[in-house]
Structures are given as C-alpha cells and as structure tokens.
Scaffold this motif. Structure first.
Motif, PDB file in Angstrom:
ATOM      1  N   ASP A  61       0.761  -1.240  -0.033  1.00  0.00           N
ATOM      2  CA  ASP A  61      -0.001  -0.033  -0.050  1.00  0.00           C
ATOM      3  C   ASP A  61       0.745   1.325  -0.028  1.00  0.00           C
ATOM      4  OD1 ASP A  61       1.266  -0.406   2.478  1.00  0.00           O
ATOM      5  OD2 ASP A  61      -0.895   0.266   3.485  1.00  0.00           O
ATOM      6  N   GLN A  62       1.962   1.014   0.152  1.00  0.00           N
ATOM      7  CA  GLN A  62       3.109   2.455   0.187  1.00  0.00           C
ATOM      8  C   GLN A  62       3.673   2.523  -1.156  1.00  0.00           C
ATOM      9  OE1 GLN A  62       5.391   0.765   3.579  1.00  0.00           O
ATOM     10  NE2 GLN A  62       5.068   2.719   4.508  1.00  0.00           N
ATOM     11  N   LYS A  63       3.622   1.524  -1.997  1.00  0.00           N
ATOM     12  CA  LYS A  63       4.180   1.848  -3.222  1.00  0.00           C
ATOM     13  C   LYS A  63       3.353   2.694  -4.361  1.00  0.00           C
ATOM     14  CE  LYS A  63       5.893  -3.156  -3.022  1.00  0.00           C
ATOM     15  NZ  LYS A  63       5.693  -4.493  -3.850  1.00  0.00           N
ATOM     16  N   GLY A  64       4.263   3.305  -5.288  1.00  0.00           N
ATOM     17  CA  GLY A  64       3.687   4.198  -6.069  1.00  0.00           C
ATOM     18  C   GLY A  64       4.528   4.474  -7.231  1.00  0.00           C
ATOM     19  N   ARG A  65       3.885   5.082  -8.252  1.00  0.00           N
ATOM     20  CA  ARG A  65       4.675   5.332  -9.512  1.00  0.00           C
ATOM     21  C   ARG A  65       5.249   6.663  -9.443  1.00  0.00           C
ATOM     22  NH1 ARG A  65       0.496   2.051 -10.914  1.00  0.00           N
ATOM     23  NH2 ARG A  65       1.024   0.302 -12.260  1.00  0.00           N
ATOM     24  N   GLY A  66       6.675   6.957  -9.855  1.00  0.00           N
ATOM     25  CA  GLY A  66       7.453   8.479 -10.122  1.00  0.00           C
ATOM     26  C   GLY A  66       8.136   8.595 -11.205  1.00  0.00           C
ATOM     27  N   TYR A  67       8.018   9.558 -11.857  1.00  0.00           N
ATOM     28  CA  TYR A  67       8.653   9.943 -12.967  1.00  0.00           C
ATOM     29  C   TYR A  67       9.908  10.850 -12.660  1.00  0.00           C
ATOM     30  CZ  TYR A  67      10.425  11.600 -17.514  1.00  0.00           C
ATOM     31  OH  TYR A  67      11.135  11.758 -18.537  1.00  0.00           O
ATOM     32  N   GLU A  68      11.354  10.087 -12.772  1.00  0.00           N
ATOM     33  CA  GLU A  68      12.475  11.203 -12.268  1.00  0.00           C
ATOM     34  C   GLU A  68      12.533  12.242 -13.256  1.00  0.00           C
ATOM     35  OE1 GLU A  68      16.873   9.878 -10.825  1.00  0.00           O
ATOM     36  OE2 GLU A  68      16.090   8.848 -12.361  1.00  0.00           O
ATOM     37  N   LEU A  69      12.438  13.620 -12.604  1.00  0.00           N
ATOM     38  CA  LEU A  69      12.677  14.761 -13.506  1.00  0.00           C
ATOM     39  C   LEU A  69      14.266  14.993 -13.323  1.00  0.00           C
ATOM     40  CD1 LEU A  69       9.688  16.872 -11.704  1.00  0.00           C
ATOM     41  CD2 LEU A  69       9.896  15.792 -13.979  1.00  0.00           C
ATOM     42  N   SER A  70      14.861  14.884 -12.212  1.00  0.00           N
ATOM     43  CA  SER A  70      16.215  15.025 -12.136  1.00  0.00           C
ATOM     44  C   SER A  70      16.712  14.115 -11.027  1.00  0.00           C
ATOM     45  CB  SER A  70      16.452  16.610 -11.536  1.00  0.00           C
ATOM     46  OG  SER A  70      16.055  16.821 -10.496  1.00  0.00           O
ATOM     47  N   GLY A  72      17.213  11.795  -8.299  1.00  0.00           N
ATOM     48  CA  GLY A  72      16.665  11.779  -7.016  1.00  0.00           C
ATOM     49  C   GLY A  72      15.542  12.451  -6.958  1.00  0.00           C
ATOM     50  N   LYS A  73      15.006  13.152  -7.934  1.00  0.00           N
ATOM     51  CA  LYS A  73      13.620  14.128  -7.566  1.00  0.00           C
ATOM     52  C   LYS A  73      12.816  13.237  -8.657  1.00  0.00           C
ATOM     53  CE  LYS A  73      11.769  18.753  -7.658  1.00  0.00           C
ATOM     54  NZ  LYS A  73      12.035  20.134  -8.095  1.00  0.00           N
ATOM     55  N   TYR A  74      11.462  13.025  -8.022  1.00  0.00           N
ATOM     56  CA  TYR A  74      10.482  12.300  -8.647  1.00  0.00           C
ATOM     57  C   TYR A  74       9.194  13.064  -8.483  1.00  0.00           C
ATOM     58  CZ  TYR A  74      13.737   8.455  -8.339  1.00  0.00           C
ATOM     59  OH  TYR A  74      14.893   7.782  -8.852  1.00  0.00           O
ATOM     60  N   VAL A  75       8.494  13.049  -9.562  1.00  0.00           N
ATOM     61  CA  VAL A  75       7.074  13.402  -9.562  1.00  0.00           C
ATOM     62  C   VAL A  75       6.059  12.332  -9.457  1.00  0.00           C
ATOM     63  CG1 VAL A  75       6.808  13.826 -12.109  1.00  0.00           C
ATOM     64  CG2 VAL A  75       5.098  14.654 -10.600  1.00  0.00           C
ATOM     65  N   GLU A  76       5.253  12.133  -8.595  1.00  0.00           N
ATOM     66  CA  GLU A  76       4.443  10.978  -8.425  1.00  0.00           C
ATOM     67  C   GLU A  76       3.085  11.184  -9.166  1.00  0.00           C
ATOM     68  OE1 GLU A  76       2.109   8.381  -4.872  1.00  0.00           O
ATOM     69  OE2 GLU A  76       3.483  10.187  -4.257  1.00  0.00           O
ATOM     70  N   VAL A  77       2.673  10.059  -9.954  1.00  0.00           N
ATOM     71  CA  VAL A  77       1.578   9.909 -10.763  1.00  0.00           C
ATOM     72  C   VAL A  77       0.777   9.001 -10.078  1.00  0.00           C
ATOM     73  CG1 VAL A  77       0.741   9.590 -12.930  1.00  0.00           C
ATOM     74  CG2 VAL A  77       3.075  10.431 -12.769  1.00  0.00           C
ATOM     75  N   GLU A  78      -0.388   9.173  -9.955  1.00  0.00           N
ATOM     76  CA  GLU A  78      -1.574   8.394  -8.948  1.00  0.00           C
ATOM     77  C   GLU A  78      -2.153   7.398 -10.069  1.00  0.00           C
ATOM     78  OE1 GLU A  78      -1.963   8.375  -6.147  1.00  0.00           O
ATOM     79  OE2 GLU A  78      -0.930  10.131  -5.710  1.00  0.00           O
ATOM     80  N   LYS A  79      -2.454   6.250  -9.755  1.00  0.00           N
ATOM     81  CA  LYS A  79      -2.999   5.421 -10.750  1.00  0.00           C
ATOM     82  C   LYS A  79      -4.021   5.753 -11.643  1.00  0.00           C
ATOM     83  CE  LYS A  79      -5.346   0.849 -10.573  1.00  0.00           C
ATOM     84  NZ  LYS A  79      -5.759  -0.346  -9.689  1.00  0.00           N
TER      85      LYS A  79
END
Length: 294
Positions: A61-70, A72-79
C-alpha cells in the motif's frame, strides 16, 4: 488443448470486418531458467521492495509510481491519473494502408503474433481479406491496442492465417550515426574484396531455422542433469584469446584454403598408416626371392 488467446477482437478492412484472435508467435517457456535460493536451506528466495535511502521494506500500500525529473527528484503519478490518459481499447485491428514489403526497415519489427478467425462465422470474411493480400506484394499497416498502449502492426498472409508483427516507434530506435560515424574508411584493395567474395560464395546456403542450435541452452540442460544425478562437474579453463594483430590478406587466403586443408587433414591418418600395412608384404617378398635364389 487449444492455446489461450492473447487478444480477441475484430479485423477491419474498410467496411469488411471479422472476429479474430491473436496468439503470441514466440515463446521462451522452453529456455532453462534459474531461481534464487538459500544455499543453506535450499529454499527459494522472495524479493522485497526496499527504500533506497532508509533501507526499510516498503509494503504494497506504500508503493507508487514516480517519474524522475532530475537526479533523485521524482513527480508522483497516481493510478487514476494514468488511467485517464490510457487509450480505450475498441478491440479492433484497423487496417490503415498497404505498403511495399521491402520498404519496411527490419529494425522496426518487434513482436510477432498469429492472427486466426474467431469461430466458423468469421472464416469467410477472414479468407477474403487474407487471399486478397496474397495477390499483393504489400503488407498491411494497422493499429491495435495491447496492454493499454496503441501499437502499429504489420499484417501479412502466413499459410492459412495471418502474421501480425508489432512495430517500434521511431523514438524507440537509436540513431545509427551515433555508432557508425567513428568508423574510418580504409583503403581496401580489389583483390581483398574479391577474396572475401569467394569466401561468401563458399558459405552460400538457404535460410533453415531447423538447423539453428542453441549450444548454450544444450550445455545448461546437460549441466542441470549432471548436478541432479550427483555427477561431478568439471570446470574447464578458458583458452586465451589470440592476438588480433593479423595480416588481412593472409587471413583471407587462409580462409579460402581452409576447406581443402581440412580435407587433407581428414585423410592424413590413413596415409600415415599405409607404410605400416605394407611392411609385412615387403618382408614376405624378400624372403620368397631369397628362397628362389637358393
């Protein structure tokens, strides 16, 4: 037991359509695979997701998807946000155009699929589309949605069915100039090219996949069989690679002579044994002449 269809839908050519099913044309099920095990207990290991910074195990339940902008810096994208941009599958293979077969760059070819009619009612329309394509030296380009992504697919007749092959998009291919620009253009003599051409002719053959042999796969299976039966495994040392510094012309000439040299080596043992067989005969003739003279 009939294989399970990977995809079901309709094949559409203008106003003509018929129900079809897709089956993957390739499989890796026969390849030898290994699992990670605990060497002390022999039990299989289970992987866990771990936070790269804290080292803590992350639960489902803690797992999510993130796109690496730079870095170590990620933007999280919801399902739900991902589902909003996914293409809704209409379960239809839409044929858009027909292109010459020889115009298709082989680098774009991705995964092959068998396309077959789905049910007796689909056979007539399927046969019409298939046989019409047989009379053309062209391949159909169609669109299909697989796993929520749209793919371009080539379709062409194959026996009683059709072969569909998904294509890569241009952004998925690397530019060959990035790898070939550094290749120099040396001065090659005409004699070298002609010798290489002769070598090519000696190796001329026809495409026959039944002759393909996966030697590594065979070796893996043999290794597993020996281990399972308790037989010892002998580890052979790798041979040192020869120096790459060679005379190109000498190598080409040696390649041409290789076949005839191999034949001579094959007959060499019989020739070496010949004097051994003749020796008793010579001794017999000498003794006979000696008795006659006496």
């Amino acid at each position: 037991m009939a294989p399970r269809a990977y995809w079901k839908g309709s094949l559409k050519l203008s106003l003509v359509s018929c129900p079809v099913v897709l089956y993957p044309a390739s499989t890796s099920a026969e390849k030898t695979r290994f699992h990670m095990i605990n060497r002390e207990t022999g039990n299989r290991l289970k992987q866990q997701m771990v936070d790269a910074e804290t080292g803590d195990v992350v639960e489902g339940d803690q797992k999510g998807r993130g796109y690496e902008l730079s870095k170590g810096k990620y933007v999280e994208v919801e399902k739900e946000e991902l589902e909003a941009v996914q293409i809704e599958s209409n379960h239809t293979i839409d044929i858009d155009s027909f292109v010459p077969r020889d115009e298709i760059d082989k680098r774009y070819l991705d995964n092959p699929y068998y396309i077959a009619p789905d049910g007796k009612a689909a056979v007539d329309a399927f046969a019409v589309i298939r046989d019409a394509m047989k009379d053309e030296e062209r391949v159909a380009l169609a669109r299909i949605v697989l796993t929520n992504r749209e793919h371009v697919m080539t379709i062409e007749p194959l026996g009683k069915g059709l072969l569909g092959t998904t294509l890569r998009y241009p952004y998925e291919l690397r530019d060959e100039e990035d790898y070939f620009d550094g290749i120099k253009t040396p001065k090659i003599t005409k004699d070298m090219i002609e010798l290489a051409g002769h070598i090519l002719h000696t190796k001329a053959a026809h495409f026959d996949p039944s002759k393909f042999r996966d030697e590594y796969e065979d070796a893996l299976k043999a290794l597993v069989r020996r281990k399972a039966s308790g037989k010892p495994i002998k580890v052979t040392e790798r041979e040192e690679k020869p120096d790459n510094v060679i005379n190109l012309m000498d190598a080409l000439k040696a390649s041409l002579k290789g076949k005839s040299a191999a034949k001579r080596r094959a007959h060499a043992p019989a020739q070496r044994r010949t004097p051994t067989r003749r020796t008793p005969r010579k001794a017999h003739r000498s003794a006979a002449r000696h008795r006659k003279a006496g």
